[in-house]
Enzyme design. Structure first.
Site, PDB file in Angstrom:
ATOM      1  N   ARG A   1       0.822  -1.213   0.000  1.00 53.83           N
ATOM      2  CA  ARG A   1       0.000   0.000   0.000  1.00 53.83           C
ATOM      3  C   ARG A   1       0.855   1.261   0.000  1.00 53.83           C
ATOM      4  O   ARG A   1       0.479   2.273  -0.559  1.00 53.83           O
ATOM      5  CB  ARG A   1      -0.846  -0.029   1.276  1.00 53.83           C
ATOM      6  CG  ARG A   1      -2.123   0.741   1.205  1.00 53.83           C
ATOM      7  CD  ARG A   1      -3.066   0.293   2.275  1.00 53.83           C
ATOM      8  NE  ARG A   1      -2.424   0.075   3.559  1.00 53.83           N
ATOM      9  CZ  ARG A   1      -2.844   0.620   4.700  1.00 53.83           C
ATOM     10  NH1 ARG A   1      -3.870   1.430   4.700  1.00 53.83           N
ATOM     11  NH2 ARG A   1      -2.255   0.343   5.838  1.00 53.83           N
TER      12      ARG A   1
ATOM     13  N   HIS B   1       2.951 -25.385  15.550  1.00 54.50           N
ATOM     14  CA  HIS B   1       4.209 -26.116  15.345  1.00 54.50           C
ATOM     15  C   HIS B   1       4.328 -27.361  16.245  1.00 54.50           C
ATOM     16  O   HIS B   1       4.644 -28.447  15.779  1.00 54.50           O
ATOM     17  CB  HIS B   1       5.421 -25.218  15.621  1.00 54.50           C
ATOM     18  CG  HIS B   1       5.445 -23.951  14.822  1.00 54.50           C
ATOM     19  ND1 HIS B   1       5.008 -23.873  13.529  1.00 54.50           N
ATOM     20  CD2 HIS B   1       5.866 -22.697  15.139  1.00 54.50           C
ATOM     21  CE1 HIS B   1       5.166 -22.632  13.079  1.00 54.50           C
ATOM     22  NE2 HIS B   1       5.672 -21.902  14.044  1.00 54.50           N
TER      23      HIS B   1
END
Ligand code: BG6
Length: 487
Positions: free
Chosen positions: A48, A237
């Site tokens: 952006r 994880h």
């Protein structure tokens, strides 16, 4: 690995930390290696705050290049890599910007990959905007963790994304699944006849999985303070590693066979009774301390962290799996920031022999143990008992080592590189399926709830130590201790 499958890789969050440190360096490595990425493949970065391609390339040169030159940069490869990169300025609030993106990429050959390296709150708006210009066809979407904040918010994102993309188009990334030693664990377990018969309750006493970090929250205090170690590391994880350690042999390595088996493990996790939380889970928060000779500050004084924060930076938890293979075997998971060492490893503690004719030294030397180290070095070490030279029968623990870098000097690949190539080539096995993710959230939720409603603060631990003493006490109750040895 040669490929001719062309692709357009669109990177949302093109100037973010992850793009800078991991995604663009991984794409560069694949490019540099030659033959892994189709010549015609293009990368479209989206951001952006940058005006045009020239500005973006300047940013890439300034911010990404330092992360790819560790072993000496190949300047020619870098220059040709930059030629792959295009840029599109997109303001999410502006639907017209997505029309520009469509016009730029719709006629390019091959598969389209949209990588959302953004906060989860942008996942749904971006997917909707892509669909509004028809870009959800012939596409794959990659979602970074954390996907949601709890089961409810993760379901809301998955429902909304699922209205736009089919499940086989969705790649939920957990970079631990891309680490070479995790792949090797599958090879070890299912390629060798030696281990599998012993990989069960009859022979295994307990299993530990540790991901310890020396780093603190770095520049992510704001994000981390609203997240905590349970959401950041355990829900994804650690539970993914656990599911690979504990799964049944899949009938093939195709994506659903592997993921079906992992899911069975996640669904068999013994639900945690909130009344038992203090017995089975420890949470801690780092205070100031010393790491490798440097004084480091307390978590509560880090930028972006509330001074009275009760967010955990350490978790240790005991997990049980309710099935025939693992009933009664405790799995101890542990993760934390600012610990004594950076290490990730899986420790399989085997049972002692049923009867020892070899005397007291055999008992003292302990039982067999298999240590699978993921980082910092990739090794598998099997501890056995052997007789010490000399008179008498005195036993000692010795080890057999498999150091992968001694056997395989080439072909090492970073987790992100492997996973990005998998997305481009349509291989889903190392990505988390929605049902796995739901099962993992369901299991952690009682802990999240109890911790957020109880007024017990996390236990303090000094930076540079192995976490709160309560984590060791939890294992002592099971007659064991964390394996903490030198690298
Ligand atoms: C990320 C977490 O998923 O994994 C980080 O958000 C953590 O907090 C990182 O530091 C650890 O990954 P690795 O590969 O460095 O062990």
């Amino acid at each position: 690995m040669q490929t001719d499958s062309s692709f357009t890789f669109v990177l949302f969050g093109g100037t973010g930390d992850l793009s800078m440190r991991k995604i663009l360096p991984a794409l560069f490595e694949a490019h540099r290696a030659g033959g892994m990425l189709a010549e015609s493949g293009k990368i479209f970065a989206v951001a952006r705050h940058i005006e045009d391609r020239a500005d973006y390339l300047e940013w890439v040169n300034g911010h990404v290049k330092p992360h790819v030159s560790k072993n000496g940069l190949d300047e020619a490869a870098w220059a040709s890599f930059l030629e792959r990169i295009e840029f599109v300025k997109i303001d999410l609030g502006n639907a017209e910007d997505f029309v520009l993106l469509r016009d730029a990429i719709q006629d390019l050959p091959g598969i389209r990959v949209f990588y959302l390296a953004t906060g989860p709150s942008l996942f749904v708006p971006i997917c909707r905007a892509l669909a509004s210009v028809g870009l959800n066809e012939n596409s794959r979407i990659v979602l970074e963790k954390p996907l949601g904040y709890d089961l409810k918010s993760s379901n809301a994102i998955n429902d909304a994304v699922g209205e736009i993309f089919a499940e086989e188009q969705i790649y939920r990334i957990d970079h631990y699944l891309g680490k070479e030693p995790v792949q090797n664990l599958l090879a070890l377990r299912f390629g060798n006849a030696l281990f599998e018969p012993l990989w069960r309750r009859e022979w295994v006493e307990s299993i530990q999985i540790t991901i310890a970090e020396e780093l603190g929250v770095e520049a992510r205090g704001d994000f981390y303070d609203n997240t905590g170690a349970l959401r950041d590391m355990v829900q994804n994880h650690l539970l993914q590693l656990l599911s690979i350690v504990a799964m049944e042999p899949p009938h093939s390595m195709d994506s659903d066979s592997v993921r079906d088996e992992k899911l069975r493990v996640l669904r068999a996790l013994k639900p945690i009774d909130p009344r038992d939380i203090t017995k089975v889970a420890v949470r801690g928060q780092y205070h100031s301390g010393v790491i490798r000779g440097n004084a480091v500050p307390a978590y509560a004084t880090e930028a972006g962290v509330k001074p009275d924060s009760t967010t955990e930076t350490f978790v240790a938890v005991k997990v049980e799996i309710e099935n025939w293979r693992w009933a009664g075997v405790p799995f101890f998971l542990r993760t934390g920031k600012r610990l004594a060492d950076r290490v990730a490893e899986i420790v399989v503690n085997f049972r002692a022999v049923p009867h020892s004719a070899l005397g007291a030294s055999a008992l003292r030397a302990g039982a067999n143990r298999l240590v699978i180290r993921l980082q910092p070095n990739e090794t598998i070490r099997l501890y056995c008992l052997a007789k010490q030279p000399g008179e008498g029968m005195n036993l000692a623990s010795v080890h057999l080592d498999l150091a992968f870098d001694q056997f395989f000097r080439e072909g090492q690949m970073e987790a992100y590189q492997r996973l990005l190539l998998d997305v481009i080539n349509g291989r889903l096995a190392l990505f988390v399926r929605r049902d796995e993710q739901e099962a993992a959230w369901r299991w952690v939720e009682p802990i999240l709830n109890e911790w957020s409603t109880s007024n017990r603060p996390p236990k303090p631990y000094a930076s540079g130590t192995w976490g709160p003493a309560a984590a060791s006490a939890m294992l002592a109750q099971h007659g064991t201790c964390w394996l903490e040895e030198e690298n």
